[in-house]
Design a protein around this motif. Sequence first.
Motif, PDB file in Angstrom:
ATOM      1  N   HIS A   1      -2.311   9.180   2.306  1.00 17.92           N
ATOM      2  CA  HIS A   1      -1.871   9.876   0.995  1.00 17.92           C
ATOM      3  C   HIS A   1      -0.592   9.802   1.345  1.00 17.92           C
ATOM      4  O   HIS A   1      -0.120  10.461   2.070  1.00 17.92           O
ATOM      5  CB  HIS A   1      -2.917  11.193   0.645  1.00 17.92           C
ATOM      6  CG  HIS A   1      -3.983  10.484   0.544  1.00 17.92           C
ATOM      7  ND1 HIS A   1      -4.622  11.528  -1.013  1.00 17.92           N
ATOM      8  CD2 HIS A   1      -5.177  11.339   1.245  1.00 17.92           C
ATOM      9  CE1 HIS A   1      -5.845  10.961  -0.796  1.00 17.92           C
ATOM     10  NE2 HIS A   1      -6.462  10.725   0.725  1.00 17.92           N
ATOM     11  N   ASP A   2      -0.027   9.782  -0.144  1.00 18.03           N
ATOM     12  CA  ASP A   2       1.871  10.519  -0.243  1.00 18.03           C
ATOM     13  C   ASP A   2       2.785  10.722  -1.597  1.00 18.03           C
ATOM     14  O   ASP A   2       1.386  10.801  -1.950  1.00 18.03           O
ATOM     15  CB  ASP A   2       2.126   8.636   0.867  1.00 18.03           C
ATOM     16  CG  ASP A   2       3.978   9.073   1.292  1.00 18.03           C
ATOM     17  OD1 ASP A   2       3.910  10.276   2.589  1.00 18.03           O
ATOM     18  OD2 ASP A   2       4.760   8.806   0.455  1.00 18.03           O
ATOM     19  N   GLN A   3       3.533  10.598  -1.691  1.00 11.67           N
ATOM     20  CA  GLN A   3       4.254  10.830  -2.912  1.00 11.67           C
ATOM     21  C   GLN A   3       5.002  10.165  -3.428  1.00 11.67           C
ATOM     22  O   GLN A   3       5.601   9.868  -2.440  1.00 11.67           O
ATOM     23  CB  GLN A   3       3.855  12.654  -3.130  1.00 11.67           C
ATOM     24  CG  GLN A   3       5.472  12.884  -1.917  1.00 11.67           C
ATOM     25  CD  GLN A   3       5.414  14.824  -2.942  1.00 11.67           C
ATOM     26  OE1 GLN A   3       4.074  15.411  -3.228  1.00 11.67           O
ATOM     27  NE2 GLN A   3       6.170  15.196  -2.559  1.00 11.67           N
ATOM     28  N   LEU A   4       5.711   9.336  -3.960  1.00  5.47           N
ATOM     29  CA  LEU A   4       6.602   9.283  -5.047  1.00  5.47           C
ATOM     30  C   LEU A   4       8.199  10.699  -4.811  1.00  5.47           C
ATOM     31  O   LEU A   4       7.596  11.467  -4.675  1.00  5.47           O
ATOM     32  CB  LEU A   4       6.339   8.803  -6.984  1.00  5.47           C
ATOM     33  CG  LEU A   4       5.977   7.774  -6.712  1.00  5.47           C
ATOM     34  CD1 LEU A   4       5.663   7.328  -8.046  1.00  5.47           C
ATOM     35  CD2 LEU A   4       6.686   6.742  -5.869  1.00  5.47           C
ATOM     36  N   ALA A   5       9.332  10.561  -4.757  1.00  2.00           N
ATOM     37  CA  ALA A   5      10.229  11.242  -4.902  1.00  2.00           C
ATOM     38  C   ALA A   5      10.206  11.995  -6.092  1.00  2.00           C
ATOM     39  O   ALA A   5      10.915  13.225  -5.987  1.00  2.00           O
ATOM     40  CB  ALA A   5      11.941  10.314  -5.139  1.00  2.00           C
ATOM     41  N   THR A   6       9.657  12.173  -6.948  1.00  2.00           N
ATOM     42  CA  THR A   6       9.050  12.566  -7.977  1.00  2.00           C
ATOM     43  C   THR A   6       7.882  13.411  -8.085  1.00  2.00           C
ATOM     44  O   THR A   6       7.924  14.299  -8.609  1.00  2.00           O
ATOM     45  CB  THR A   6       8.914  11.704  -9.399  1.00  2.00           C
ATOM     46  OG1 THR A   6       7.801  10.982  -9.121  1.00  2.00           O
ATOM     47  CG2 THR A   6      10.034  11.149  -9.722  1.00  2.00           C
ATOM     48  N   GLY A   7       7.144  13.785  -6.765  1.00  2.00           N
ATOM     49  CA  GLY A   7       6.214  14.616  -6.416  1.00  2.00           C
ATOM     50  C   GLY A   7       5.005  13.729  -6.999  1.00  2.00           C
ATOM     51  O   GLY A   7       4.027  14.250  -7.033  1.00  2.00           O
ATOM     52  N   LYS A   8       4.972  12.680  -8.325  1.00  2.00           N
ATOM     53  CA  LYS A   8       3.850  11.756  -7.665  1.00  2.00           C
ATOM     54  C   LYS A   8       3.294  11.321  -7.192  1.00  2.00           C
ATOM     55  O   LYS A   8       3.529  10.822  -6.516  1.00  2.00           O
ATOM     56  CB  LYS A   8       4.010  11.361  -9.261  1.00  2.00           C
ATOM     57  CG  LYS A   8       2.580  10.897  -9.878  1.00  2.00           C
ATOM     58  CD  LYS A   8       3.390   9.798 -11.475  1.00  2.00           C
ATOM     59  CE  LYS A   8       2.166   9.431 -12.153  1.00  2.00           C
ATOM     60  NZ  LYS A   8       2.043   8.851 -13.332  1.00  2.00           N
TER      61      LYS A   8
ATOM     62  N   PHE B   1      10.396   6.901  -2.681  1.00  4.85           N
ATOM     63  CA  PHE B   1       9.591   5.890  -2.448  1.00  4.85           C
ATOM     64  C   PHE B   1      10.093   6.215  -3.898  1.00  4.85           C
ATOM     65  O   PHE B   1       9.616   7.768  -4.968  1.00  4.85           O
ATOM     66  CB  PHE B   1       8.017   5.442  -2.891  1.00  4.85           C
ATOM     67  CG  PHE B   1       7.897   4.953  -1.112  1.00  4.85           C
ATOM     68  CD1 PHE B   1       8.287   3.948  -1.126  1.00  4.85           C
ATOM     69  CD2 PHE B   1       6.904   5.989  -0.981  1.00  4.85           C
ATOM     70  CE1 PHE B   1       7.815   3.473   0.331  1.00  4.85           C
ATOM     71  CE2 PHE B   1       6.496   5.784   0.133  1.00  4.85           C
ATOM     72  CZ  PHE B   1       6.871   4.207   1.394  1.00  4.85           C
ATOM     73  N   LEU B   2      10.882   5.284  -4.973  1.00  6.12           N
ATOM     74  CA  LEU B   2      11.309   6.321  -6.026  1.00  6.12           C
ATOM     75  C   LEU B   2       9.938   5.971  -7.815  1.00  6.12           C
ATOM     76  O   LEU B   2      10.105   6.431  -8.460  1.00  6.12           O
ATOM     77  CB  LEU B   2      12.418   5.274  -6.359  1.00  6.12           C
ATOM     78  CG  LEU B   2      13.385   5.450  -5.645  1.00  6.12           C
ATOM     79  CD1 LEU B   2      14.387   4.279  -6.414  1.00  6.12           C
ATOM     80  CD2 LEU B   2      14.018   7.024  -5.702  1.00  6.12           C
ATOM     81  N   THR B   3       9.152   4.435  -7.310  1.00 11.70           N
ATOM     82  CA  THR B   3       8.368   3.968  -8.256  1.00 11.70           C
ATOM     83  C   THR B   3       7.372   3.565  -7.841  1.00 11.70           C
ATOM     84  O   THR B   3       7.788   3.304  -5.937  1.00 11.70           O
ATOM     85  CB  THR B   3       9.165   2.815  -9.248  1.00 11.70           C
ATOM     86  OG1 THR B   3       9.383   2.096  -8.846  1.00 11.70           O
ATOM     87  CG2 THR B   3      10.340   3.626 -10.104  1.00 11.70           C
ATOM     88  N   LEU B   4       6.260   2.946  -8.197  1.00 11.04           N
ATOM     89  CA  LEU B   4       4.969   3.217  -7.646  1.00 11.04           C
ATOM     90  C   LEU B   4       5.499   1.022  -7.034  1.00 11.04           C
ATOM     91  O   LEU B   4       5.281   0.690  -6.487  1.00 11.04           O
ATOM     92  CB  LEU B   4       3.793   2.331  -8.754  1.00 11.04           C
ATOM     93  CG  LEU B   4       3.155   1.686  -8.443  1.00 11.04           C
ATOM     94  CD1 LEU B   4       2.131   2.920  -6.937  1.00 11.04           C
ATOM     95  CD2 LEU B   4       1.661   2.000  -9.476  1.00 11.04           C
ATOM     96  N   ALA B   5       6.389   0.769  -7.813  1.00 13.00           N
ATOM     97  CA  ALA B   5       6.502  -1.129  -7.932  1.00 13.00           C
ATOM     98  C   ALA B   5       7.819  -0.947  -6.012  1.00 13.00           C
ATOM     99  O   ALA B   5       7.655  -1.467  -5.959  1.00 13.00           O
ATOM    100  CB  ALA B   5       7.631  -1.515  -9.108  1.00 13.00           C
ATOM    101  N   ASP B   6       8.482   0.435  -6.678  1.00 11.39           N
ATOM    102  CA  ASP B   6       9.375   0.533  -4.991  1.00 11.39           C
ATOM    103  C   ASP B   6       8.795   0.758  -4.140  1.00 11.39           C
ATOM    104  O   ASP B   6       9.038  -0.279  -2.906  1.00 11.39           O
ATOM    105  CB  ASP B   6      10.491   1.655  -5.541  1.00 11.39           C
ATOM    106  CG  ASP B   6      11.047   1.983  -4.204  1.00 11.39           C
ATOM    107  OD1 ASP B   6      11.974   0.459  -3.976  1.00 11.39           O
ATOM    108  OD2 ASP B   6      11.252   2.802  -3.458  1.00 11.39           O
TER     109      ASP B   6
END
Length: 243
Positions: free
Chosen positions: A114-121, A222-227
């Motif tokens: 488990h982890d998260q994006l920079a946006t918290g998602k 990680f800025l986005t899922l693609a990133d």
Amino acid sequence: MCCDWAISIRRACGALNFDRSTHHYTSRRADQAGLERRIREICEIRVRYGYRRVHVLLEREGWGTNIKRTYRIYRDLGLQLRNKTPKRGVKAKLREDRHMAVGPNDVWAMDFVHDQLATGKKLRVLTVVDTFSRYVPVLDPRHSYRGEDVVQTLERVCQKAGYPKTIRVDQGTEFVSRDLDLWAYSKGVTLDFSRPGKPTDNAFIEAFNGRFRAECLNQHWFLTLADAREKMEDWRRYYNPVS
């Protein structure tokens, strides 16, 4: 009565108004001790399986029993699922029968990180390791995972890397799903489930996940899922040749 009065069975049955065919009847029911033992073994390993899914496995193994008999034995053994959370120390199959992998694609280990994006998602990353070669065929991040998503990822990877003989997994809902079970059966892959609360049963993937977190997840934003997919794929390519 026959012994006490020294009379035949015919006369004794006649005196008691008892049908002789009932007296001579011999049960033709097969011994079900082996079937009971197998049902218990399945439920110890696949602790979230109800009697219907146990019956499917029995049919695959050629037991030739009907679902009503499976349910009766399942109920008599007290194996019904409970909605409440089970206590620690739930019994499961011991692992003395496990053997070390002897070649590539012999045994894979699979888990989630488990982890998260920079946006918290939130992110969930499916990690897979070949326990013999330590090769990592895939790191697949998604926002959420279902059993069918696991199947989709494995099928895509296996078409390139080949199908393993065994995959070691924990008791997570995605891994005990009907989709993964049906895929594994159709492809001849054995799902080897860890005991509940025993991460050491799948130590290879636990060790890899620790390294993956230290060297990749903790080093990047990680800025986005693609990133995230791009950076994880770069790390996977670096990890495979070097390790």
